[in-house]
Design a protein around this motif. Structure first.
Motif, PDB file in Angstrom:
ATOM      1  N   GLU A 196       0.828  -1.210   0.000  1.00 16.59           N
ATOM      2  CA  GLU A 196       0.000   0.000   0.000  1.00 16.59           C
ATOM      3  C   GLU A 196       0.867   1.267   0.000  1.00 16.59           C
ATOM      4  OE1 GLU A 196      -3.336   0.240   0.052  1.00 16.59           O
ATOM      5  OE2 GLU A 196      -3.848  -1.871   0.283  1.00 16.59           O
ATOM      6  N   ALA A 197       0.509   2.224  -0.829  1.00 17.73           N
ATOM      7  CA  ALA A 197       1.260   3.481  -0.937  1.00 17.73           C
ATOM      8  C   ALA A 197       1.264   4.249   0.389  1.00 17.73           C
ATOM      9  CB  ALA A 197       0.689   4.356  -2.050  1.00 17.73           C
ATOM     10  N   GLU A 198       0.134   4.295   1.062  1.00 18.61           N
ATOM     11  CA  GLU A 198       0.058   5.043   2.320  1.00 18.61           C
ATOM     12  C   GLU A 198       0.866   4.349   3.422  1.00 18.61           C
ATOM     13  OE1 GLU A 198      -0.844   8.398   4.469  1.00 18.61           O
ATOM     14  OE2 GLU A 198      -1.198   8.011   2.353  1.00 18.61           O
ATOM     15  N   SER A 199       0.831   3.034   3.446  1.00 20.49           N
ATOM     16  CA  SER A 199       1.634   2.285   4.407  1.00 20.49           C
ATOM     17  C   SER A 199       3.123   2.534   4.153  1.00 20.49           C
ATOM     18  CB  SER A 199       1.336   0.786   4.303  1.00 20.49           C
ATOM     19  OG  SER A 199       2.154   0.058   5.180  1.00 20.49           O
ATOM     20  N   VAL A 230       2.943  -1.210  10.458  1.00 18.57           N
ATOM     21  CA  VAL A 230       2.509   0.126  10.059  1.00 18.57           C
ATOM     22  C   VAL A 230       1.587   0.008   8.853  1.00 18.57           C
ATOM     23  CG1 VAL A 230       3.268   2.379   9.218  1.00 18.57           C
ATOM     24  CG2 VAL A 230       4.610   1.183  10.952  1.00 18.57           C
ATOM     25  N   GLY A 231       0.353   0.481   9.021  1.00 18.18           N
ATOM     26  CA  GLY A 231      -0.631   0.421   7.954  1.00 18.18           C
ATOM     27  C   GLY A 231      -0.914   1.785   7.362  1.00 18.18           C
ATOM     28  N   ASN A 232      -2.055   1.884   6.697  1.00 16.92           N
ATOM     29  CA  ASN A 232      -2.444   3.123   6.027  1.00 16.92           C
ATOM     30  C   ASN A 232      -2.882   4.211   6.998  1.00 16.92           C
ATOM     31  OD1 ASN A 232      -1.948   1.966   3.564  1.00 16.92           O
ATOM     32  ND2 ASN A 232      -4.052   1.290   3.283  1.00 16.92           N
ATOM     33  N   ASN A 233      -3.570   3.830   8.045  1.00 19.18           N
ATOM     34  CA  ASN A 233      -4.103   4.819   8.984  1.00 19.18           C
ATOM     35  C   ASN A 233      -3.614   4.637  10.411  1.00 19.18           C
ATOM     36  OD1 ASN A 233      -5.835   6.045   6.999  1.00 19.18           O
ATOM     37  ND2 ASN A 233      -7.091   4.195   7.151  1.00 19.18           N
ATOM     38  N   GLY A 234      -3.054   3.483  10.702  1.00 17.32           N
ATOM     39  CA  GLY A 234      -2.659   3.207  12.069  1.00 17.32           C
ATOM     40  C   GLY A 234      -1.435   2.323  12.141  1.00 17.32           C
ATOM     41  N   PHE A 235      -1.048   2.042  13.374  1.00 21.66           N
ATOM     42  CA  PHE A 235       0.043   1.099  13.608  1.00 21.66           C
ATOM     43  C   PHE A 235      -0.296   0.275  14.833  1.00 21.66           C
ATOM     44  CE2 PHE A 235       1.215   4.564  16.367  1.00 21.66           C
ATOM     45  CZ  PHE A 235       1.991   4.026  17.394  1.00 21.66           C
ATOM     46  N   SER A 236       0.212  -0.949  14.854  1.00 23.55           N
ATOM     47  CA  SER A 236       0.016  -1.823  15.999  1.00 23.55           C
ATOM     48  C   SER A 236       1.367  -2.360  16.417  1.00 23.55           C
ATOM     49  CB  SER A 236      -0.946  -2.958  15.668  1.00 23.55           C
ATOM     50  OG  SER A 236      -0.460  -3.714  14.578  1.00 23.55           O
ATOM     51  N   TYR A 237       1.467  -2.781  17.645  1.00 27.63           N
ATOM     52  CA  TYR A 237       2.736  -3.243  18.171  1.00 27.63           C
ATOM     53  C   TYR A 237       2.520  -4.286  19.252  1.00 27.63           C
ATOM     54  CZ  TYR A 237       1.504   0.349  21.606  1.00 27.63           C
ATOM     55  OH  TYR A 237       0.849   1.111  22.520  1.00 27.63           O
ATOM     56  N   ALA A 238       3.524  -5.126  19.407  1.00 22.93           N
ATOM     57  CA  ALA A 238       3.509  -6.142  20.450  1.00 22.93           C
ATOM     58  C   ALA A 238       4.951  -6.475  20.797  1.00 22.93           C
ATOM     59  CB  ALA A 238       2.778  -7.387  19.989  1.00 22.93           C
ATOM     60  N   ALA A 239       5.195  -6.659  22.080  1.00 22.48           N
ATOM     61  CA  ALA A 239       6.505  -7.084  22.563  1.00 22.48           C
ATOM     62  C   ALA A 239       6.269  -7.975  23.773  1.00 22.48           C
ATOM     63  CB  ALA A 239       7.367  -5.885  22.932  1.00 22.48           C
ATOM     64  N   MET A 240       7.014  -9.067  23.847  1.00 22.83           N
ATOM     65  CA  MET A 240       6.873  -9.987  24.973  1.00 22.83           C
ATOM     66  C   MET A 240       8.252 -10.333  25.513  1.00 22.83           C
ATOM     67  SD  MET A 240       3.840 -12.535  23.835  1.00 22.83           S
ATOM     68  CE  MET A 240       4.167 -12.631  22.082  1.00 22.83           C
ATOM     69  N   MET A 241       8.306 -10.386  26.823  1.00 25.12           N
ATOM     70  CA  MET A 241       9.544 -10.770  27.492  1.00 25.12           C
ATOM     71  C   MET A 241       9.167 -11.470  28.779  1.00 25.12           C
ATOM     72  SD  MET A 241      12.749  -8.385  28.227  1.00 25.12           S
ATOM     73  CE  MET A 241      14.241  -9.031  28.895  1.00 25.12           C
ATOM     74  N   LYS A 242       9.527 -12.725  28.879  1.00 26.38           N
ATOM     75  CA  LYS A 242       9.167 -13.563  30.024  1.00 26.38           C
ATOM     76  C   LYS A 242       7.656 -13.495  30.218  1.00 26.38           C
ATOM     77  CE  LYS A 242      13.684 -13.006  32.047  1.00 26.38           C
ATOM     78  NZ  LYS A 242      14.482 -12.502  33.120  1.00 26.38           N
ATOM     79  N   SER A 243       7.179 -13.050  31.358  1.00 25.26           N
ATOM     80  CA  SER A 243       5.735 -13.012  31.594  1.00 25.26           C
ATOM     81  C   SER A 243       5.133 -11.627  31.336  1.00 25.26           C
ATOM     82  CB  SER A 243       5.414 -13.456  33.021  1.00 25.26           C
ATOM     83  OG  SER A 243       6.041 -12.575  33.939  1.00 25.26           O
ATOM     84  N   SER A 244       5.937 -10.684  30.870  1.00 34.39           N
ATOM     85  CA  SER A 244       5.452  -9.328  30.609  1.00 34.39           C
ATOM     86  C   SER A 244       5.195  -9.132  29.123  1.00 34.39           C
ATOM     87  CB  SER A 244       6.489  -8.295  31.062  1.00 34.39           C
ATOM     88  OG  SER A 244       6.720  -8.400  32.433  1.00 34.39           O
TER      89      SER A 244
END
Length: 192
Positions: free
Chosen positions: A106-109, A152-166
């Protein structure tokens, strides 16, 4: 009117050990000075930069060899990541680029990811790989055994990170400065 003359001394010595902060300030000022824009460094140049200013008829930039090598490495990391983004966007612009049903990039992404990468330092980018997603967006995935991603998308972004139990997760409207802060927060989270 005379342009100010700048000398960049060893920035890490003046940073009080905060190498990342010294590097960001110093690089910003160095690139601004190289482009003939000393005002981009601001009126009050932070001491962390290792830059001292005085008047002269020319703008001069003096870097120690280690500082010059550090700039070069930082610049190369960022430049290579931006080139990879451009290449992915150019090469994967057709339906089914993965041999299945992947959407074209996508161009916007692409523009959003480029904005995010531009906000990050080479030191930050060194910790990530850049991948295309079959839905036409771009993904930063943490290198090594760390578990983290930023999509990273056209209108938003999402994220995830995991470390041990956090874990750290979220989904937000795209803003390059906010996305860069999230990337920095993820890197700090993973270092703990």
């Amino acid at each position: 009117m005379e342009k100010p003359k700048f000398q960049i001394e060893e920035p890490l010595k003046k940073s009080g050990g905060n190498g990342r902060k010294a590097l960001v300030y110093t690089m910003s000022c160095a690139f601004a000075l190289t482009a003939g824009l000393p005002e981009a460094c601001g009126q009050a140049i932070p001491a962390e930069t290792g830059i001292s200013a005085y008047d002269s008829k020319e703008t001069q930039l003096a870097l120690s060899e280690s500082t010059a090598n550090m700039f070069k490495e930082e610049f190369n990391v960022k430049s290579n990541m931006l080139k990879r983004l451009e290449q992915l966007y150019a090469d994967l612009n057709t339906q089914g680029w993965d041999g299945y049903d992947a959407h074209p990039m996508e161009a916007e992404s692409y523009r959003n990811m480029k904005s995010l990468l531009s906000q990050l330092t080479g030191s930050q980018l060194r910790s990530w790989n850049l991948f295309p997603s079959p839905n036409g967006t771009f993904l930063l995935s943490a290198k090594g055994k760390r578990i983290a991603s930023v999509s990273v998308g056209n209108n938003g972004f999402s994220y995830a990170a995991m470390m041990k139990s956090s874990k750290m997760t979220g989904m937000e409207s795209f803003n390059p400065a906010r996305a860069a802060k999230v990337v920095d927060n993820i890197l700090s989270f993973l270092e703990v």
